[in-house]
Design a protein around this motif. Structure first.
Motif, PDB file in Angstrom:
ATOM      1  N   ARG A   4      44.007  87.613  37.887  1.00 14.75           N
ATOM      2  CA  ARG A   4      44.320  86.185  37.807  1.00 14.75           C
ATOM      3  C   ARG A   4      43.751  85.390  38.981  1.00 14.75           C
ATOM      4  NH1 ARG A   4      50.617  85.721  36.739  1.00 14.75           N
ATOM      5  NH2 ARG A   4      50.083  83.496  36.999  1.00 14.75           N
ATOM      6  N   THR A   5      43.366  86.075  40.045  1.00 17.05           N
ATOM      7  CA  THR A   5      42.784  85.378  41.202  1.00 17.05           C
ATOM      8  C   THR A   5      41.274  85.212  41.077  1.00 17.05           C
ATOM      9  OG1 THR A   5      42.336  87.358  42.563  1.00 17.05           O
ATOM     10  CG2 THR A   5      44.573  86.446  42.642  1.00 17.05           C
ATOM     11  N   LEU A   6      40.666  85.819  40.063  1.00 19.22           N
ATOM     12  CA  LEU A   6      39.216  85.743  39.908  1.00 19.22           C
ATOM     13  C   LEU A   6      38.780  84.317  39.568  1.00 19.22           C
ATOM     14  CD1 LEU A   6      38.542  89.020  37.877  1.00 19.22           C
ATOM     15  CD2 LEU A   6      38.211  88.650  40.333  1.00 19.22           C
ATOM     16  N   ASP A   7      37.610  83.955  40.030  1.00 23.04           N
ATOM     17  CA  ASP A   7      37.071  82.618  39.796  1.00 23.04           C
ATOM     18  C   ASP A   7      36.102  82.657  38.614  1.00 23.04           C
ATOM     19  OD1 ASP A   7      36.098  80.068  39.893  1.00 23.04           O
ATOM     20  OD2 ASP A   7      35.126  80.258  41.850  1.00 23.04           O
ATOM     21  N   PHE A   8      36.510  82.035  37.502  1.00 19.07           N
ATOM     22  CA  PHE A   8      35.672  81.993  36.308  1.00 19.07           C
ATOM     23  C   PHE A   8      34.950  80.652  36.157  1.00 19.07           C
ATOM     24  CE2 PHE A   8      39.192  84.915  35.322  1.00 19.07           C
ATOM     25  CZ  PHE A   8      38.488  86.049  34.939  1.00 19.07           C
ATOM     26  N   SER A   9      35.052  79.780  37.147  1.00 26.85           N
ATOM     27  CA  SER A   9      34.567  78.405  36.976  1.00 26.85           C
ATOM     28  C   SER A   9      33.072  78.332  36.690  1.00 26.85           C
ATOM     29  CB  SER A   9      34.915  77.572  38.217  1.00 26.85           C
ATOM     30  OG  SER A   9      34.355  78.149  39.383  1.00 26.85           O
ATOM     31  N   ASN A  10      32.295  79.238  37.261  1.00 26.54           N
ATOM     32  CA  ASN A  10      30.850  79.214  37.038  1.00 26.54           C
ATOM     33  C   ASN A  10      30.365  80.402  36.213  1.00 26.54           C
ATOM     34  OD1 ASN A  10      30.386  76.822  38.611  1.00 26.54           O
ATOM     35  ND2 ASN A  10      30.697  78.075  40.453  1.00 26.54           N
ATOM     36  N   ALA A  11      31.307  81.086  35.571  1.00 22.92           N
ATOM     37  CA  ALA A  11      30.945  82.277  34.800  1.00 22.92           C
ATOM     38  C   ALA A  11      30.168  81.896  33.543  1.00 22.92           C
ATOM     39  CB  ALA A  11      32.197  83.057  34.420  1.00 22.92           C
ATOM     40  N   LYS A  12      29.157  82.692  33.225  1.00 26.81           N
ATOM     41  CA  LYS A  12      28.378  82.504  32.012  1.00 26.81           C
ATOM     42  C   LYS A  12      28.771  83.566  30.991  1.00 26.81           C
ATOM     43  CE  LYS A  12      24.444  80.517  34.504  1.00 26.81           C
ATOM     44  NZ  LYS A  12      24.792  79.149  34.094  1.00 26.81           N
ATOM     45  N   GLU A  13      28.587  83.242  29.728  1.00 27.04           N
ATOM     46  CA  GLU A  13      28.959  84.166  28.661  1.00 27.04           C
ATOM     47  C   GLU A  13      28.303  85.532  28.878  1.00 27.04           C
ATOM     48  OE1 GLU A  13      28.583  84.545  23.792  1.00 27.04           O
ATOM     49  OE2 GLU A  13      28.460  82.569  24.761  1.00 27.04           O
ATOM     50  N   GLY A  14      29.139  86.568  28.818  1.00 28.13           N
ATOM     51  CA  GLY A  14      28.647  87.920  29.038  1.00 28.13           C
ATOM     52  C   GLY A  14      28.791  88.418  30.456  1.00 28.13           C
ATOM     53  N   ALA A  15      29.171  87.533  31.398  1.00 30.13           N
ATOM     54  CA  ALA A  15      29.362  87.951  32.794  1.00 30.13           C
ATOM     55  C   ALA A  15      30.503  88.964  32.885  1.00 30.13           C
ATOM     56  CB  ALA A  15      29.659  86.739  33.664  1.00 30.13           C
ATOM     57  N   THR A  16      30.379  89.920  33.772  1.00 30.10           N
ATOM     58  CA  THR A  16      31.389  90.961  33.910  1.00 30.10           C
ATOM     59  C   THR A  16      31.962  90.980  35.325  1.00 30.10           C
ATOM     60  OG1 THR A  16      29.695  92.623  34.416  1.00 30.10           O
ATOM     61  CG2 THR A  16      30.392  92.417  32.113  1.00 30.10           C
ATOM     62  N   PHE A  17      33.221  91.388  35.411  1.00 32.46           N
ATOM     63  CA  PHE A  17      33.945  91.464  36.678  1.00 32.46           C
ATOM     64  C   PHE A  17      34.582  92.852  36.767  1.00 32.46           C
ATOM     65  CE2 PHE A  17      33.703  87.126  35.311  1.00 32.46           C
ATOM     66  CZ  PHE A  17      33.521  86.365  36.454  1.00 32.46           C
ATOM     67  N   PRO A  18      34.051  93.743  37.623  1.00 31.54           N
ATOM     68  CA  PRO A  18      34.583  95.105  37.711  1.00 31.54           C
ATOM     69  C   PRO A  18      35.883  95.160  38.510  1.00 31.54           C
ATOM     70  CG  PRO A  18      32.758  94.824  39.233  1.00 31.54           C
ATOM     71  CD  PRO A  18      32.848  93.545  38.459  1.00 31.54           C
ATOM     72  N   ILE A  19      36.811  95.991  38.034  1.00 30.40           N
ATOM     73  CA  ILE A  19      38.072  96.236  38.736  1.00 30.40           C
ATOM     74  C   ILE A  19      38.345  97.737  38.682  1.00 30.40           C
ATOM     75  CG2 ILE A  19      40.555  95.776  38.835  1.00 30.40           C
ATOM     76  CD1 ILE A  19      40.062  93.181  37.336  1.00 30.40           C
ATOM     77  N   PRO A  20      38.182  98.463  39.788  1.00 23.19           N
ATOM     78  CA  PRO A  20      38.504  99.892  39.766  1.00 23.19           C
ATOM     79  C   PRO A  20      40.006 100.095  39.582  1.00 23.19           C
ATOM     80  CG  PRO A  20      38.041  99.172  42.006  1.00 23.19           C
ATOM     81  CD  PRO A  20      37.727  98.008  41.106  1.00 23.19           C
ATOM     82  N   ALA A  21      40.384 100.957  38.655  1.00 17.64           N
ATOM     83  CA  ALA A  21      41.804 101.143  38.323  1.00 17.64           C
ATOM     84  C   ALA A  21      42.188 102.616  38.407  1.00 17.64           C
ATOM     85  CB  ALA A  21      42.092 100.604  36.937  1.00 17.64           C
ATOM     86  N   TYR A  22      43.468 102.852  38.700  1.00 16.71           N
ATOM     87  CA  TYR A  22      43.992 104.211  38.851  1.00 16.71           C
ATOM     88  C   TYR A  22      45.080 104.451  37.812  1.00 16.71           C
ATOM     89  CZ  TYR A  22      46.502 108.157  41.023  1.00 16.71           C
ATOM     90  OH  TYR A  22      47.114 109.360  41.276  1.00 16.71           O
ATOM     91  N   LEU A  23      44.961 105.552  37.079  1.00 15.61           N
ATOM     92  CA  LEU A  23      45.979 105.940  36.098  1.00 15.61           C
ATOM     93  C   LEU A  23      45.876 107.433  35.857  1.00 15.61           C
ATOM     94  CD1 LEU A  23      48.201 104.955  34.113  1.00 15.61           C
ATOM     95  CD2 LEU A  23      46.410 104.801  32.374  1.00 15.61           C
TER      96      LEU A  23
END
Length: 260
Positions: free
Chosen positions: A153-172
């Motif tokens: 929820r803290t990520l900035d999508f204001s200048n994101a273009k369609e198809g842009a990706t945001f990686p988040i390493p996760a543990y499970l």
């Protein structure tokens, strides 16, 4: 309760007096604050199947020299679903209020008689996670399932273009996996609570276990600084699930995305 207390003591020992220099990142957060409470209705097809809540407790929790948010997520089935597939899930995360990395993750799953009880302590400085099965190396800034939701929820999508990706390493389940958020665009969404301008994206998820395909979930969040999830839809192996926001309080700011 005693298991949770033991986890907190372990986390205190990990941090207190060991590190003289802060080497963790700092995340700017305008999306939420202490006391936020979100409630969701869950549908399976046309059936009202359950409810879920996400809450940030009112007080910051000290772990060593760090202040942490305490987030609790609850999920349960309702009505007829309780008769043939009862679900009572509880997830908790104590995550750093500045770095947004978890220190403690608590997972209690009871789904149709299948149960999981897992306690994990993280050491973001040493990049390790310790569960009942041992201590495992993790990547920098790894997230548990709950802290990942709030960090996203803290990520900035204001200048994101369609198809842009945001990686988040996760543990499970004692493994690190590369979770990625794919930006789809913007869309207007009508709900019982009103009509909202939304940001639309898809988490790229693990295919085969539950989801039909890697892009089997779509999420809509408010197109304002709160970035609240308004709706989520997922195609699973045995049908589709839809989740809609049903109530909220304690928001960090006004929902300017809501249309008059």
């Amino acid at each position: 309760m005693f298991k949770n207390l033991a986890l907190i003591i372990i986390a205190l020992l990990l941090t207190a007096g060991v590190y003289s220099q802060d080497s963790l990142r700092v995340i700017s957060n305008t999306a939420f604050k202490q006391g936020e409470f979100l409630k969701y209705r869950i549908h399976y097809g046309i059936i009202d199947a359950g409810e879920a809540t996400l809450e940030i407790k009112s007080d910051l929790y000290p772990i060593g020299s760090r202040s942490c948010y305490h987030a609790v997520g609850l999920g349960r089935t309702r009505g007829a679903f309780d008769w043939f597939f009862k679900v009572r899930d509880r997830y908790e995360s104590y995550f750093d209020a500045r770095a947004f990395v978890p220190w403690i993750f608590i997972r209690r799953v009871d789904e149709g008689g299948y149960t999981i009880s897992q306690n994990v302590t993280f050491n973001p400085y040493k990049k390790t996670a310790t569960s009942e099965k041992g201590t495992f190396p993790v990547t920098a800034n790894v997230q548990d399932l709950v802290s990942a939701f709030y960090y996203a929820r803290t990520l900035d999508f204001s200048n994101a273009k369609e198809g842009a990706t945001f990686p988040i390493p996760a543990y499970l389940d004692d493994e690190v996996f590369p979770m990625v958020i794919k930006f789809i665009g913007r869309e207007v969404v009508k709900t019982r609570l009103g009509t909202f301008n939304c940001i639309k994206f898809r988490p790229l998820l693990q295919e085969g276990r539950v989801f039909k395909e890697q892009e089997g979930m779509t999420v809509w969040i408010t197109d304002d600084p709160n970035h609240i999830v308004i709706r989520a839809e997922a195609e699973i192996l045995v049908g589709s699930i839809k989740m809609d926001l049903d109530g909220y309080k304690g928001l960090a700011g006004p929902l300017t995305s809501k249309k008059p």
